[in-house]
Design a protein around this motif. Structure first.
Motif, PDB file in Angstrom:
ATOM      1  N   ALA A   1      76.515 -21.811 -40.685  1.00  0.00           N
ATOM      2  CA  ALA A   1      78.082 -21.005 -40.686  1.00  0.00           C
ATOM      3  C   ALA A   1      78.739 -22.080 -39.755  1.00  0.00           C
ATOM      4  O   ALA A   1      79.844 -22.168 -40.139  1.00  0.00           O
ATOM      5  CB  ALA A   1      77.561 -19.747 -39.988  1.00  0.00           C
ATOM      6  N   PHE A   2      78.219 -22.665 -38.535  1.00  0.00           N
ATOM      7  CA  PHE A   2      79.106 -23.267 -37.534  1.00  0.00           C
ATOM      8  C   PHE A   2      78.960 -24.786 -37.850  1.00  0.00           C
ATOM      9  O   PHE A   2      79.730 -25.373 -37.066  1.00  0.00           O
ATOM     10  CB  PHE A   2      78.792 -22.589 -36.549  1.00  0.00           C
ATOM     11  N   GLY A   3      78.000 -25.206 -38.460  1.00  0.00           N
ATOM     12  CA  GLY A   3      78.148 -26.876 -38.579  1.00  0.00           C
ATOM     13  C   GLY A   3      79.370 -27.215 -39.307  1.00  0.00           C
ATOM     14  O   GLY A   3      79.890 -26.637 -40.211  1.00  0.00           O
ATOM     15  N   VAL A   4      79.834 -28.425 -38.821  1.00  0.00           N
ATOM     16  CA  VAL A   4      81.065 -29.121 -39.494  1.00  0.00           C
ATOM     17  C   VAL A   4      81.959 -28.120 -39.429  1.00  0.00           C
ATOM     18  O   VAL A   4      83.061 -28.114 -40.254  1.00  0.00           O
ATOM     19  CB  VAL A   4      80.972 -29.842 -40.810  1.00  0.00           C
ATOM     20  N   THR A   5      82.292 -27.240 -38.220  1.00  0.00           N
ATOM     21  CA  THR A   5      83.083 -26.070 -38.020  1.00  0.00           C
ATOM     22  C   THR A   5      83.430 -25.357 -39.213  1.00  0.00           C
ATOM     23  O   THR A   5      84.418 -24.709 -39.374  1.00  0.00           O
ATOM     24  CB  THR A   5      84.614 -26.966 -37.832  1.00  0.00           C
ATOM     25  N   GLY A   6      82.633 -25.231 -40.185  1.00  0.00           N
ATOM     26  CA  GLY A   6      82.518 -24.253 -41.212  1.00  0.00           C
ATOM     27  C   GLY A   6      83.162 -24.698 -42.364  1.00  0.00           C
ATOM     28  O   GLY A   6      83.466 -23.997 -43.406  1.00  0.00           O
ATOM     29  N   GLN A   7      83.596 -26.049 -42.379  1.00  0.00           N
ATOM     30  CA  GLN A   7      84.517 -26.762 -43.239  1.00  0.00           C
ATOM     31  C   GLN A   7      83.661 -27.462 -44.285  1.00  0.00           C
ATOM     32  O   GLN A   7      83.941 -28.428 -44.471  1.00  0.00           O
ATOM     33  CB  GLN A   7      85.561 -27.568 -42.547  1.00  0.00           C
ATOM     34  N   ALA A   8      82.822 -26.614 -44.986  1.00  0.00           N
ATOM     35  CA  ALA A   8      82.001 -27.177 -46.172  1.00  0.00           C
ATOM     36  C   ALA A   8      82.103 -26.252 -47.065  1.00  0.00           C
ATOM     37  O   ALA A   8      81.823 -24.894 -46.833  1.00  0.00           O
ATOM     38  CB  ALA A   8      80.529 -27.348 -45.461  1.00  0.00           C
ATOM     39  N   CYS A   9      81.928 -26.711 -48.312  1.00  0.00           N
ATOM     40  CA  CYS A   9      82.112 -25.586 -49.638  1.00  0.00           C
ATOM     41  C   CYS A   9      80.868 -24.971 -49.524  1.00  0.00           C
ATOM     42  O   CYS A   9      80.478 -24.046 -50.162  1.00  0.00           O
ATOM     43  CB  CYS A   9      82.353 -26.326 -50.826  1.00  0.00           C
ATOM     44  N   THR A  10      79.602 -25.518 -48.978  1.00  0.00           N
ATOM     45  CA  THR A  10      78.282 -24.707 -49.182  1.00  0.00           C
ATOM     46  C   THR A  10      77.938 -24.103 -47.668  1.00  0.00           C
ATOM     47  O   THR A  10      76.781 -23.594 -47.458  1.00  0.00           O
ATOM     48  CB  THR A  10      77.193 -25.923 -49.132  1.00  0.00           C
ATOM     49  N   ALA A  11      79.120 -24.093 -46.896  1.00  0.00           N
ATOM     50  CA  ALA A  11      78.862 -23.319 -45.373  1.00  0.00           C
ATOM     51  C   ALA A  11      78.277 -21.863 -45.600  1.00  0.00           C
ATOM     52  O   ALA A  11      78.796 -21.223 -46.656  1.00  0.00           O
ATOM     53  CB  ALA A  11      80.048 -23.143 -44.646  1.00  0.00           C
ATOM     54  N   CYS A  12      77.562 -21.380 -44.792  1.00  0.00           N
ATOM     55  CA  CYS A  12      77.108 -19.845 -44.841  1.00  0.00           C
ATOM     56  C   CYS A  12      78.071 -19.189 -44.322  1.00  0.00           C
ATOM     57  O   CYS A  12      78.359 -19.168 -43.121  1.00  0.00           O
ATOM     58  CB  CYS A  12      75.709 -19.662 -44.233  1.00  0.00           C
ATOM     59  N   SER A  13      78.768 -18.198 -45.140  1.00  0.00           N
ATOM     60  CA  SER A  13      79.798 -17.403 -44.386  1.00  0.00           C
ATOM     61  C   SER A  13      79.471 -15.829 -44.519  1.00  0.00           C
ATOM     62  O   SER A  13      80.018 -15.040 -44.036  1.00  0.00           O
ATOM     63  CB  SER A  13      81.055 -17.538 -45.209  1.00  0.00           C
ATOM     64  N   ARG A  14      78.375 -15.362 -45.242  1.00  0.00           N
ATOM     65  CA  ARG A  14      77.740 -14.192 -45.164  1.00  0.00           C
ATOM     66  C   ARG A  14      76.284 -14.279 -44.846  1.00  0.00           C
ATOM     67  O   ARG A  14      75.533 -14.913 -45.594  1.00  0.00           O
ATOM     68  CB  ARG A  14      77.858 -13.669 -46.727  1.00  0.00           C
ATOM     69  N   ALA A  15      75.933 -13.336 -44.060  1.00  0.00           N
ATOM     70  CA  ALA A  15      74.403 -13.062 -43.698  1.00  0.00           C
ATOM     71  C   ALA A  15      74.145 -11.811 -44.038  1.00  0.00           C
ATOM     72  O   ALA A  15      74.894 -10.829 -43.751  1.00  0.00           O
ATOM     73  CB  ALA A  15      74.260 -13.329 -42.264  1.00  0.00           C
ATOM     74  N   ILE A  16      73.337 -11.571 -45.031  1.00  0.00           N
ATOM     75  CA  ILE A  16      72.946 -10.284 -45.635  1.00  0.00           C
ATOM     76  C   ILE A  16      71.640  -9.784 -44.988  1.00  0.00           C
ATOM     77  O   ILE A  16      70.530 -10.410 -45.514  1.00  0.00           O
ATOM     78  CB  ILE A  16      72.968 -10.265 -47.265  1.00  0.00           C
ATOM     79  N   VAL A  17      71.473  -8.833 -44.287  1.00  0.00           N
ATOM     80  CA  VAL A  17      70.482  -8.775 -43.411  1.00  0.00           C
ATOM     81  C   VAL A  17      69.841  -7.253 -43.421  1.00  0.00           C
ATOM     82  O   VAL A  17      70.623  -6.283 -43.629  1.00  0.00           O
ATOM     83  CB  VAL A  17      70.946  -8.832 -41.693  1.00  0.00           C
ATOM     84  N   HIS A  18      68.456  -7.265 -43.581  1.00  0.00           N
ATOM     85  CA  HIS A  18      67.883  -5.949 -43.739  1.00  0.00           C
ATOM     86  C   HIS A  18      68.120  -5.288 -42.328  1.00  0.00           C
ATOM     87  O   HIS A  18      68.082  -5.714 -41.253  1.00  0.00           O
ATOM     88  CB  HIS A  18      66.498  -6.275 -43.801  1.00  0.00           C
ATOM     89  N   GLU A  19      68.125  -4.035 -42.662  1.00  0.00           N
ATOM     90  CA  GLU A  19      68.531  -3.042 -41.506  1.00  0.00           C
ATOM     91  C   GLU A  19      67.638  -3.017 -40.515  1.00  0.00           C
ATOM     92  O   GLU A  19      67.992  -2.654 -39.249  1.00  0.00           O
ATOM     93  CB  GLU A  19      68.673  -1.648 -42.158  1.00  0.00           C
ATOM     94  N   SER A  20      66.287  -3.158 -40.824  1.00  0.00           N
ATOM     95  CA  SER A  20      65.199  -3.178 -39.860  1.00  0.00           C
ATOM     96  C   SER A  20      65.363  -4.350 -38.814  1.00  0.00           C
ATOM     97  O   SER A  20      64.564  -4.371 -37.724  1.00  0.00           O
ATOM     98  CB  SER A  20      63.775  -3.211 -40.435  1.00  0.00           C
ATOM     99  N   VAL A  21      65.816  -5.538 -39.009  1.00  0.00           N
ATOM    100  CA  VAL A  21      65.996  -6.632 -38.323  1.00  0.00           C
ATOM    101  C   VAL A  21      67.370  -6.999 -37.918  1.00  0.00           C
ATOM    102  O   VAL A  21      67.866  -7.886 -37.221  1.00  0.00           O
ATOM    103  CB  VAL A  21      65.352  -7.821 -38.731  1.00  0.00           C
ATOM    104  N   HIS A  22      68.376  -5.861 -38.398  1.00  0.00           N
ATOM    105  CA  HIS A  22      69.857  -6.332 -38.241  1.00  0.00           C
ATOM    106  C   HIS A  22      70.200  -6.457 -36.870  1.00  0.00           C
ATOM    107  O   HIS A  22      70.878  -7.493 -36.447  1.00  0.00           O
ATOM    108  CB  HIS A  22      70.666  -4.968 -38.984  1.00  0.00           C
ATOM    109  N   ASP A  23      70.143  -5.544 -35.847  1.00  0.00           N
ATOM    110  CA  ASP A  23      70.588  -5.510 -34.604  1.00  0.00           C
ATOM    111  C   ASP A  23      69.851  -6.704 -33.762  1.00  0.00           C
ATOM    112  O   ASP A  23      70.752  -7.366 -32.965  1.00  0.00           O
ATOM    113  CB  ASP A  23      70.141  -4.223 -33.619  1.00  0.00           C
ATOM    114  N   GLU A  24      68.593  -6.905 -34.069  1.00  0.00           N
ATOM    115  CA  GLU A  24      67.885  -8.108 -33.284  1.00  0.00           C
ATOM    116  C   GLU A  24      68.706  -9.497 -33.797  1.00  0.00           C
ATOM    117  O   GLU A  24      68.791 -10.346 -33.035  1.00  0.00           O
ATOM    118  CB  GLU A  24      66.375  -8.109 -33.528  1.00  0.00           C
ATOM    119  N   PHE A  25      68.779  -9.547 -35.189  1.00  0.00           N
ATOM    120  CA  PHE A  25      69.389 -10.701 -35.693  1.00  0.00           C
ATOM    121  C   PHE A  25      70.929 -11.037 -35.079  1.00  0.00           C
ATOM    122  O   PHE A  25      71.187 -11.871 -34.864  1.00  0.00           O
ATOM    123  CB  PHE A  25      69.378 -10.527 -37.260  1.00  0.00           C
ATOM    124  N   VAL A  26      71.595 -10.008 -35.070  1.00  0.00           N
ATOM    125  CA  VAL A  26      72.884 -10.040 -34.535  1.00  0.00           C
ATOM    126  C   VAL A  26      73.240 -10.338 -33.352  1.00  0.00           C
ATOM    127  O   VAL A  26      73.778 -11.475 -33.011  1.00  0.00           O
ATOM    128  CB  VAL A  26      73.887  -8.436 -34.951  1.00  0.00           C
TER     129      VAL A  26
END
Length: 481
Positions: free
Chosen positions: A275-300
């Motif tokens: 998401a943050f490499g090359v300042t997010g200025q890549a067409c392949t940059a990760c802009s969505r993290a789709i996270v299971h609820e059981s690990v959501h808070d820990e991941f955030v």
């Protein structure tokens, strides 16, 4: 003193017919001019295409290994100038020194790769149904290639278009993006030093009207474009309406699925790097993290900690550089406002960092949003900055559906310890690049690259053998003796 760069047309460095120039500036200090470039127009495009058309036959008839020898020598020239080009790329585009150096090395590697691939060009031999006939194919170049490239990878993308085009025996005219054209000119400078015949590769600098004139020119046979979806579809329609072969690679809204079984710290590393490499200025940059609820808070918590640990500043000393221009920065800040208006929660970042070292540079903080619904604009539209939208889901089925809930389909990844989930993901995700336990960014140069849906025209892939396919056409020969 600011350097003034020229176009490269017909083997000579030339000024534009307009007599006008434009400036590139340093995104860390916008008042600092890096270089002046030719403000070209249609007449300059016409001269470049004429030069390419004039060189077409001789270059096509040059034995492929001889073409490869020139590409190899150009790669060596680029390697000798690696540090200089790294500094130029950093000053014009804003990447960190490490990121810029990696990109310059990729361009070098691409030229070495296609130099070797010239030894494999030729065709195939088949068995005829009856005796007395040799049945085989001959691969030949398509003709004059128009190459229109973006600012975010200003040396790598020109390299991965130009190298296979020349290796296959085509001639070319390159129009680099106006924000950072310097390293593209350095490529043709290296080719010139390597002994490329006059007219085989040409570069004209300028703005959108130059690209449009190039795509529309009657003597152009094929068009390769990388940039925004809006412009890309216009390019494709224009090119194909004239019967030209065309490929366009465009935007992305790339997702990383963090499954219930994921190791959260590893997942946070993977997502943050994407998401943050090359300042997010890549067409392949990760802009969505789709996270299971059981690990959501820990991941955030983990991904926010990584965002806040990133040291923002000029690329020669810090972890993340600026955005390339004021308009790109403002676009990112506008999306921050939109996300909050829609109801997303700003966990960190979202503004311009403060401090003496930032000056008037186009800096933005690494940004993380939670409470994002899949239909929010922040989850649907390409931001092209260091902004991550976290979407919470209840199971893997919902995660996969959410990943596919996008008009784009360029790159996607999954972080999981479940091999069955991984297999389902790579089979069912609607993306041209699918990764398991890896970030969405980062590509190997010897395998195909391209997207699905609005990320691509889905006609031809780039890089690897697929990169040569676009630039060649086969003749089938029946030789009855």
């Amino acid at each position: 003193m600011t350097s003034q760069q020229q176009n490269y047309v017909g083997g000579a460095w030339t000024d534009s017919d307009t007599g006008e120039t434009f400036e590139s500036t340093d995104p860390t200090a916008p008042d600092e001019v890096v270089a002046e470039y030719q403000h070209s127009d249609e007449s300059d495009v016409a001269a470049a295409v004429d030069a390419a058309a004039g060189a077409r036959e001789e270059w096509a008839n040059t034995p492929a290994p001889q073409r490869g020898a020139i590409l190899r020598e150009a790669a060596s020239e680029l390697a000798d100038r690696k540090e200089e080009l790294t500094e130029l790329l950093t000053r014009e585009e804003g990447k960190t020194h490490a990121e810029a150096g990696g990109e310059v090395q990729r361009a070098i590697d691409i030229f070495y790769y296609y130099a070797e691939k010239t030894r494999d060009l030729g065709g195939t031999r088949k068995s005829a149904s009856g005796g007395g006939t040799d049945l085989y194919t001959v691969s030949q170049p398509v003709g004059v290639a128009a190459l229109v490239t973006p600012w975010n990878y200003p040396i790598a993308i020109p390299a991965w278009k130009l190298a296979p085009a020349l290796a296959a025996g085509n001639t070319a005219v390159l129009k680099p993006a106006e924000d950072a054209p310097g390293t593209a000119l350095a490529i043709v400078g290296a080719l010139d030093e390597a002994g490329l015949p006059d007219g085989v590769a040409n570069v004209v600098t300028g703005f959108g009207d130059v690209g449009a004139a190039l795509v529309e020119h009657d003597d152009v046979d094929l068009v390769s474009f990388t940039g925004s979806a809006e412009v890309g579809h216009e390019v494709y329609e224009t090119a194909t309406a004239d019967g030209k072969r065309a490929q366009c690679e465009m935007g992305g809204k790339n997702a990383t699925v963090v499954a219930e079984s994921a190791a959260v710290e590893e997942a946070a590393d993977i997502v943050a790097n994407g998401a943050f490499g090359v300042t997010g200025q890549a067409c392949t940059a990760c802009s969505r993290a789709i996270v299971h609820e059981s690990v959501h808070d820990e991941f955030v918590e983990a991904v926010v900690a990584r965002a806040e640990a990133i040291d923002v500043g000029p690329g020669d000393e810090y972890d993340m550089g600026p955005q390339v221009s004021e308009s790109e920065l403002q676009g990112t800040l506008d999306y921050v406002d939109v996300a909050q208006e829609e109801g997303a929660t700003l966990e960190t970042g979202g503004g311009k960092p403060e401090g003496d070292r930032f000056g008037d540079g186009y800096y933005v903080e690494p940004t993380v949003f939670t409470d994002v619904e899949s239909d929010y604009r922040i989850a649907q539209e390409e931001v092209f900055g260091p902004v991550l939208a976290v979407v919470e889901v209840s199971d893997f089925e919902e995660a996969l559906a959410t990943a596919n809930d996008s008009q784009y389909g360029l790159s996607a990844s999954v972080v999981t310890a479940d091999h069955g989930e991984a297999e389902r993901f790579v089979t069912e995700v609607e993306a041209g690049v699918a990764k398991v336990n890896a970030k969405t960014t980062g590509l190997e140069l010897h395998v195909p690259f391209g997207g699905f849906k609005q990320s691509s025209t889905e006609t031809w892939r780039e890089q690897g053998d697929a990169g040569l396919d676009f630039y060649t056409i086969d003749r089938t020969v029946y030789d009855a003796f």
